[in-house]
Enzyme design. Structure first.
Site, PDB file in Angstrom:
ATOM      1  N   GLY A 108     -18.555   1.386   6.886  1.00  0.00           N
ATOM      2  CA  GLY A 108     -17.287   1.196   7.560  1.00  0.00           C
ATOM      3  C   GLY A 108     -16.262   2.214   7.067  1.00  0.00           C
ATOM      4  O   GLY A 108     -16.493   2.959   6.119  1.00  0.00           O
ATOM      5  N   ASP A 110     -13.080   5.321   7.599  1.00  0.00           N
ATOM      6  CA  ASP A 110     -12.889   6.615   8.229  1.00  0.00           C
ATOM      7  C   ASP A 110     -13.428   7.717   7.310  1.00  0.00           C
ATOM      8  O   ASP A 110     -14.475   7.558   6.699  1.00  0.00           O
ATOM      9  CB  ASP A 110     -11.401   6.814   8.560  1.00  0.00           C
ATOM     10  CG  ASP A 110     -11.176   7.727   9.747  1.00  0.00           C
ATOM     11  OD1 ASP A 110     -11.351   8.943   9.591  1.00  0.00           O
ATOM     12  OD2 ASP A 110     -10.814   7.224  10.833  1.00  0.00           O
ATOM     13  N   THR A 112     -13.553  10.345   4.073  1.00  0.00           N
ATOM     14  CA  THR A 112     -13.145  10.474   2.686  1.00  0.00           C
ATOM     15  C   THR A 112     -13.898  11.632   2.037  1.00  0.00           C
ATOM     16  O   THR A 112     -14.793  12.221   2.649  1.00  0.00           O
ATOM     17  CB  THR A 112     -13.358   9.174   1.896  1.00  0.00           C
ATOM     18  OG1 THR A 112     -12.629   9.248   0.663  1.00  0.00           O
ATOM     19  CG2 THR A 112     -14.822   8.917   1.597  1.00  0.00           C
ATOM     20  N   ILE A 186     -12.895   2.452  -0.461  1.00  0.00           N
ATOM     21  CA  ILE A 186     -13.990   1.484  -0.369  1.00  0.00           C
ATOM     22  C   ILE A 186     -14.533   1.473   1.052  1.00  0.00           C
ATOM     23  O   ILE A 186     -13.770   1.445   2.020  1.00  0.00           O
ATOM     24  CB  ILE A 186     -13.532   0.070  -0.770  1.00  0.00           C
ATOM     25  CG1 ILE A 186     -13.197   0.041  -2.261  1.00  0.00           C
ATOM     26  CG2 ILE A 186     -14.596  -0.972  -0.430  1.00  0.00           C
ATOM     27  CD1 ILE A 186     -12.725  -1.314  -2.764  1.00  0.00           C
ATOM     28  N   GLY A 187     -15.851   1.518   1.167  1.00  0.00           N
ATOM     29  CA  GLY A 187     -16.511   1.403   2.459  1.00  0.00           C
ATOM     30  C   GLY A 187     -17.923   0.889   2.251  1.00  0.00           C
ATOM     31  O   GLY A 187     -18.676   1.454   1.456  1.00  0.00           O
ATOM     32  N   CYS A 216      -9.054   8.594   4.759  1.00  0.00           N
ATOM     33  CA  CYS A 216      -9.222   7.251   5.326  1.00  0.00           C
ATOM     34  C   CYS A 216      -8.439   7.084   6.623  1.00  0.00           C
ATOM     35  O   CYS A 216      -8.143   5.960   7.038  1.00  0.00           O
ATOM     36  CB  CYS A 216      -8.836   6.180   4.312  1.00  0.00           C
ATOM     37  SG  CYS A 216      -9.807   6.280   2.777  1.00  0.00           S
TER      38      CYS A 216
END
Length: 257
Positions: A108, A110, A112, A186-187, A216
């Site tokens: 998940g 965008d 980074t 975080i993803g 992000c």
């Protein structure tokens, strides 16, 4: 409950992604095999992803939750499945000329950056064995980072509607009017409560790399690192120790090497 921890040092992103995927697939198959065994034993409540705990297969003890990878990457930009390509502000050829790679990946979030001086943590865990859901898991990752940076005198927290860990207060501006600065992205990806991907904490990262993207997806917020906030070099091994300590406490899992 316990989980193994592997410190990979500096590792190419593609090689590490392949390792993550292999561990993820193995954990997923082990879970499916346990459920098939339970169904064969006549347990009608056992369905894929139900989290039942029949007799374990070899190498898959009932108190084993998975693996946590710690790694640094050579310069690389990653775009999540819901991300927007326009948040990469330079062309791919220019990016590669600077020595960076680019990957469109299945987490998940965008876009980074990952690079040397950044601690990346990839927990491949069965959340059902830990007894938590995905939202609580993400909260746990954020909390482990918040406690880690607090060891260096940094007050960090969350911002509503924006994942990760931030320095500079809550809302669009901190109490002193400063722009919030992201210190950790975080993803995650989850299937049948098995996780992969994770978080990236800027320790001594060259923050200039973030100027080539809208980190992000944000255009009105900054990025920071432990080094920038403290004004001193921070030992990566020390940060790793704190991260492992707090993940162990918050997830209530024994992390071993």
């Amino acid at each position: 409950m316990k989980a193994s921890c592997r410190d990979l040092g500096l590792m190419d992103y593609r090689d590490c992604w392949d390792l993550q995927q292999s561990l993820f697939d193995t954990l997923l198959e082990s879970k499916a095999a346990r459920n098939r065994a339970a169904l064969a034993a006549g347990n009608p409540g056992a369905v894929p992803g139900a989290g039942v705990e029949p007799t374990p297969a070899a190498g898959n003890s009932p108190d084993e939750a998975g693996t946590i990878l710690l790694v640094e990457h050579p310069p690389v930009y990653t775009l999540g499945k819901s991300g927007h390509a326009e948040n990469l502000l330079i062309g791919r050829e220019a990016l590669e000329a600077m020595g960076a790679q680019f990957f469109h990946i299945d987490r998940g979030g965008d876009i980074t950056f990952h690079g040397p001086g950044q601690l990346v943590c990839y927990p491949i865990l069965d959340l059902e064995r830990l007894g938590i859901g995905l939202r609580s898991y993400i909260d746990a990752l954020e909390e482990a980072v918040i406690r880690t940076v607090a060891e260096y005198g940094i007050a960090a927290g969350r911002i509503a509607g924006a994942s990760g860990v931030w320095v500079g207060g809550s809302g669009d501006r901190g109490k002193s009017g400063e722009v919030p600065r992201k210190i950790c992205a975080i993803g995650v990806r989850s299937s049948r409560y098995i996780t992969m991907h994770g978080f990236a904490l800027n320790v001594t990262t060259d923050l200039g790399w973030f100027s080539r993207i809208n980190p992000c997806g944000f255009t009105d917020r900054g990025v920071t690192s432990l080094e920038r906030e403290t004004g001193r070099k921070i030992a990566m091994d020390e940060v790793k120790s704190f991260v492992v300590k707090f993940l162990s406490e918050i997830l209530n899992v024994r992390i071993y090497k």
